[in-house]
Design a protein around this motif. Structure first.
Motif, PDB file in Angstrom:
ATOM      1  N   THR A   7     -24.164  51.453 -30.354  1.00  0.00           N
ATOM      2  CA  THR A   7     -22.893  52.106 -30.602  1.00  0.00           C
ATOM      3  C   THR A   7     -22.468  52.848 -29.339  1.00  0.00           C
ATOM      4  OG1 THR A   7     -21.686  53.561 -32.138  1.00  0.00           O
ATOM      5  CG2 THR A   7     -23.873  54.298 -31.433  1.00  0.00           C
ATOM      6  N   ARG A   8     -21.208  53.294 -29.306  1.00  0.00           N
ATOM      7  CA  ARG A   8     -20.713  53.980 -28.110  1.00  0.00           C
ATOM      8  C   ARG A   8     -21.199  55.423 -28.045  1.00  0.00           C
ATOM      9  NH1 ARG A   8     -14.557  53.581 -29.115  1.00  0.00           N
ATOM     10  NH2 ARG A   8     -15.352  53.593 -31.247  1.00  0.00           N
ATOM     11  N   VAL A  26     -11.933  57.178 -19.531  1.00  0.00           N
ATOM     12  CA  VAL A  26     -10.710  56.354 -19.526  1.00  0.00           C
ATOM     13  C   VAL A  26     -10.353  55.896 -20.941  1.00  0.00           C
ATOM     14  CG1 VAL A  26      -9.760  54.133 -18.784  1.00  0.00           C
ATOM     15  CG2 VAL A  26     -10.939  55.591 -17.154  1.00  0.00           C
ATOM     16  N   LEU A  27     -11.347  55.419 -21.688  1.00  0.00           N
ATOM     17  CA  LEU A  27     -11.117  55.031 -23.085  1.00  0.00           C
ATOM     18  C   LEU A  27     -12.285  55.531 -23.912  1.00  0.00           C
ATOM     19  CD1 LEU A  27      -9.272  53.568 -25.075  1.00  0.00           C
ATOM     20  CD2 LEU A  27     -10.579  51.481 -24.663  1.00  0.00           C
ATOM     21  N   PRO A  28     -12.233  56.803 -24.327  1.00  0.00           N
ATOM     22  CA  PRO A  28     -13.331  57.397 -25.106  1.00  0.00           C
ATOM     23  C   PRO A  28     -13.302  56.929 -26.561  1.00  0.00           C
ATOM     24  CG  PRO A  28     -11.559  58.971 -24.845  1.00  0.00           C
ATOM     25  CD  PRO A  28     -11.167  57.762 -24.045  1.00  0.00           C
ATOM     26  N   ARG A  29     -14.137  57.513 -27.378  1.00  0.00           N
ATOM     27  CA  ARG A  29     -14.208  57.135 -28.795  1.00  0.00           C
ATOM     28  C   ARG A  29     -12.925  57.454 -29.544  1.00  0.00           C
ATOM     29  NH1 ARG A  29     -20.007  56.730 -30.998  1.00  0.00           N
ATOM     30  NH2 ARG A  29     -18.927  56.812 -32.982  1.00  0.00           N
ATOM     31  N   THR A  30     -12.102  58.318 -28.989  1.00  0.00           N
ATOM     32  CA  THR A  30     -10.804  58.601 -29.615  1.00  0.00           C
ATOM     33  C   THR A  30      -9.836  57.441 -29.433  1.00  0.00           C
ATOM     34  OG1 THR A  30      -9.992  59.658 -27.590  1.00  0.00           O
ATOM     35  CG2 THR A  30     -11.054  61.081 -29.223  1.00  0.00           C
ATOM     36  N   ASN A  31     -10.204  56.496 -28.544  1.00  0.00           N
ATOM     37  CA  ASN A  31      -9.386  55.318 -28.242  1.00  0.00           C
ATOM     38  C   ASN A  31      -8.034  55.675 -27.640  1.00  0.00           C
ATOM     39  OD1 ASN A  31     -11.380  53.534 -29.144  1.00  0.00           O
ATOM     40  ND2 ASN A  31     -10.631  53.624 -31.255  1.00  0.00           N
ATOM     41  N   ARG A  32      -7.978  56.780 -26.910  1.00  0.00           N
ATOM     42  CA  ARG A  32      -6.761  57.168 -26.210  1.00  0.00           C
ATOM     43  C   ARG A  32      -6.969  56.978 -24.709  1.00  0.00           C
ATOM     44  NH1 ARG A  32      -5.093  62.872 -29.250  1.00  0.00           N
ATOM     45  NH2 ARG A  32      -4.733  61.964 -31.341  1.00  0.00           N
ATOM     46  N   LEU A  33      -6.161  56.098 -24.131  1.00  0.00           N
ATOM     47  CA  LEU A  33      -6.301  55.817 -22.706  1.00  0.00           C
ATOM     48  C   LEU A  33      -5.960  57.030 -21.850  1.00  0.00           C
ATOM     49  CD1 LEU A  33      -4.789  52.223 -22.365  1.00  0.00           C
ATOM     50  CD2 LEU A  33      -7.122  52.894 -21.784  1.00  0.00           C
ATOM     51  N   ALA A  38     -27.043  46.983 -20.986  1.00  0.00           N
ATOM     52  CA  ALA A  38     -26.159  48.009 -20.440  1.00  0.00           C
ATOM     53  C   ALA A  38     -25.942  49.150 -21.419  1.00  0.00           C
ATOM     54  CB  ALA A  38     -24.806  47.372 -20.077  1.00  0.00           C
ATOM     55  N   ASN A  39     -25.569  50.302 -20.884  1.00  0.00           N
ATOM     56  CA  ASN A  39     -25.184  51.417 -21.751  1.00  0.00           C
ATOM     57  C   ASN A  39     -23.807  51.128 -22.338  1.00  0.00           C
ATOM     58  OD1 ASN A  39     -23.944  51.785 -19.142  1.00  0.00           O
ATOM     59  ND2 ASN A  39     -23.444  53.891 -19.723  1.00  0.00           N
ATOM     60  N   HIS A  40     -23.473  51.857 -23.395  1.00  0.00           N
ATOM     61  CA  HIS A  40     -22.221  51.584 -24.112  1.00  0.00           C
ATOM     62  C   HIS A  40     -21.479  52.895 -24.330  1.00  0.00           C
ATOM     63  CE1 HIS A  40     -19.357  49.409 -26.320  1.00  0.00           C
ATOM     64  NE2 HIS A  40     -19.942  49.341 -27.497  1.00  0.00           N
ATOM     65  N   ASP A  72     -16.300  48.405 -22.089  1.00  0.00           N
ATOM     66  CA  ASP A  72     -17.576  47.984 -21.498  1.00  0.00           C
ATOM     67  C   ASP A  72     -17.828  46.476 -21.503  1.00  0.00           C
ATOM     68  OD1 ASP A  72     -18.152  50.620 -20.998  1.00  0.00           O
ATOM     69  OD2 ASP A  72     -19.407  50.885 -22.766  1.00  0.00           O
ATOM     70  N   PRO A  73     -17.756  45.814 -22.671  1.00  0.00           N
ATOM     71  CA  PRO A  73     -18.157  44.396 -22.687  1.00  0.00           C
ATOM     72  C   PRO A  73     -17.372  43.526 -21.720  1.00  0.00           C
ATOM     73  CG  PRO A  73     -17.958  45.261 -24.927  1.00  0.00           C
ATOM     74  CD  PRO A  73     -17.374  46.298 -24.011  1.00  0.00           C
TER      75      PRO A  73
END
Length: 219
Positions: A125-126, A161-168, A49-51, A56-57
């Motif tokens: 990696t994402r 929804v939850l990007p690399r910034t980790n802000r929902l 799968a893409n990440h 994702d997991p």
């Protein structure tokens, strides 16, 4: 969406709780839509799968009616409490690169023999924007090592929804789409090929790239 994971008897509360949490988050911020369910093999398979997000997991686990384990980079499992959490999710630690992962290869084979499917994220990696990144060659070899069907799968919207910034964030459409399964023989050029691992992962990434989100029907 069916909460099929509530019937899993072979996994612990952490696994079930994580799936329940992801489902609750997605219901609040953007309900997950599932497409291509008819492509999912009935027997254990390798899911590639893409990440794009830390969601994702676990979100991929909602697609399946049997427990899955994910291949994760070893650096995520070095410190507590993350090490305990990922192990509770049946994660398999893998080193970056194509060498030094004999133990991970054996672990994948062992999980498959026990009837578990395995999730692999070939990009390693994402992605920052949802676009596909090049696949890592080690992931290609890992994907075919078990000799079982390989299911290309692609998620859409999770990077918002939850990007690399980790802000929902909320207010977006979340989709997980499965493509047609690949047989190892279809993508393996053979042990004698000098770029065997890269050829395999390139074909896997090509299969993922061909998965497109379904269009909304016009009213």
């Amino acid at each position: 969406m069916r909460a099929c994971y509530l019937t899993f008897k072979s996994v612990g509360y952490t696994y079930k709780g994580s799936l329940h949490a992801i489902q609750s988050i997605s219901d609040a911020l953007g309900r997950i839509e599932i497409y291509g369910y008819e492509n999912v093999p009935k027997e254990p398979c390798i899911v590639v799968a893409n990440h794009v997000s830390f969601l994702d997991p676990v979100a991929v686990g909602l697609f399946f009616e049997t427990p899955l384990c994910a291949v994760a980079r070893d650096s995520l499992m070095e410190k507590w409490p993350f090490s305990a959490y990922f192990r509770a999710l049946n994660a398999i630690a893998i080193k970056r690169g194509s060498s030094g992962n004999l133990g991970a290869f054996r672990d994948v084979l062992d999980r498959v023999k026990k009837g578990q499917g395995v999730i692999i994220f070939p990009e390693g990696t994402r992605s920052p924007d949802g676009n596909l990144l090049p696949g890592k060659p080690g992931a290609g070899l890992l994907a075919i090592k078990a000799g079982i069907p390989i299911l290309p799968l692609r998620s859409f919207g999770f990077e918002r929804v939850l990007p690399r910034t980790n802000r929902l964030r909320g207010g977006t459409r979340l989709m997980i789409c499965a493509g047609k399964p690949l047989e190892p023989s279809e993508i393996d050029p053979g042990k004698g090929h000098p770029d065997r691992a890269q050829v395999i992962v390139d074909k896997v990434m090509e299969a993922i790239s061909k998965i497109t989100p379904p269009r909304l029907r016009e009213i």
